[in-house]
Design a protein around this motif. Structure first.
Motif: not given
Length: 214
Positions: A54-81
Motif C-alpha cells: 500500500d503506497i500510503r501505509m506508515p513509513g511510506n510504501g515508495i520508501s519500502a519499494v526503494t529498500e526492497i529493490a536495494r536489499h531484495s532484488p529478486r522481489t517484484r514490488a507491486v503497489m496495491l493502493t
C-alpha cells in the motif's frame, strides 16, 4: 510456488487480499506487514517473489519499494493502493516498482497480476496507464518526446517493445516474432538501456505513449 507478501496498515484489507490469493493453489502468502519497515524486513527474512504494498501505509510504501529493490532484488514490488494520481504512480515506478494496481481490481485480475509480476511481466491497472499517457501528452512529455526516446531502436527492438506494451510475456513475444526466448530477453535488456527505462513497466508505458500500440 509464488510467495507473496501483503503490506497494508488495514487488517481488513490484508485479510481480503489473502482470501483472494489463497484461492490459487500456486500462490502462498509467506508474510504480512503493517508498515514500510516491516515490509522491508519481511523481504529480508523470507523469500518473497511478489510484494503487494500500500503506497500510503506508515513509513511510506515508495520508501519500502526503494529498500526492497536495494536489499531484495529478486522481489517484484507491486503497489496495491486506492491512490492513482500521476505523480504518485510516477514516483513508485521511478523507485523501482514493477507494477501499480488499484484496490478496486477484481479477484481474477489480482491473481493474474500476481502471476504476471512473478514472471517479470509489467503490471499496470488500465486506468493508470491511460492516465500516464494522457498526462504526458498534456504536459509536453507525450508522443514527440517518447518517439525520440525510441528513435535509436532497431526494427526488431521496436517490434519487441510494441508487444511488451500489450502485456505479452517473453515466451509470447518470442512466438509472435519467431525468436527464441533468450533472444527476446536480450532485446528487452537492450531496449531498457537505450530508452533509459528502469523496468518493463516503464517500457510498456513508453510504448503506449510513443504510439506503438496504435
Amino acid at each position: 510456488m509464488i510467495r507473496v507478501l501483503i503490506a497494508d496498515n488495514e487488517a481488513l484489507m490484508r485479510a481480503g487480499v489473502r482470501l483472494i490469493l489463497e484461492n490459487d493453489d500456486e500462490i502462498r502468502i509467506v508474510a504480512e506487514a503493517q508498515n514500510a519497515r516491516e515490509a522491508v524486513e519481511a523481504c529480508r527474512v523470507h523469500t518473497v517473489d511478489v510484494a503487494l504494498l500500500d503506497i500510503r501505509m506508515p513509513g511510506n510504501g515508495i520508501s519500502a519499494v526503494t529498500e526492497i529493490a536495494r536489499h531484495s532484488p529478486r522481489t517484484r514490488a507491486v503497489m496495491l493502493t486506492a491512490f492513482g494520481e500521476e505523480a504518485t504512480v510516477t514516483s513508485a515506478l521511478r523507485a523501482g516498482a514493477h507494477g501499480y494496481l488499484l484496490k478496486d481490481t477484481g479477484p481474477h485480475d489480482l491473481i493474474d497480476a500476481v502471476r504476471r509480476a512473478a514472471a517479470g511481466e509489467p503490471v499496470l491497472a488500465p486506468q493508470v496507464t491511460r492516465q500516464l499517457v494522457d498526462f504526458r501528452a498534456k504536459s509536453g512529455q507525450g508522443s514527440d518526446v517518447a518517439s525520440r526516446r525510441i528513435a535509436n531502436l532497431t526494427p526488431t527492438e521496436r517490434d519487441v517493445l510494441r508487444l511488451l506494451g500489450t502485456g505479452l510475456s517473453n515466451a509470447e513475444i518470442a512466438t509472435r516474432l519467431h525468436l527464441s526466448s533468450g533472444t527476446v530477453k536480450a532485446h528487452i535488456s537492450s531496449i531498457l538501456t537505450r530508452t533509459d527505462c528502469t523496468n518493463r513497466v516503464q517500457a510498456a508505458v513508453l510504448a503506449q505513449t510513443a504510439g506503438l500500440l496504435d
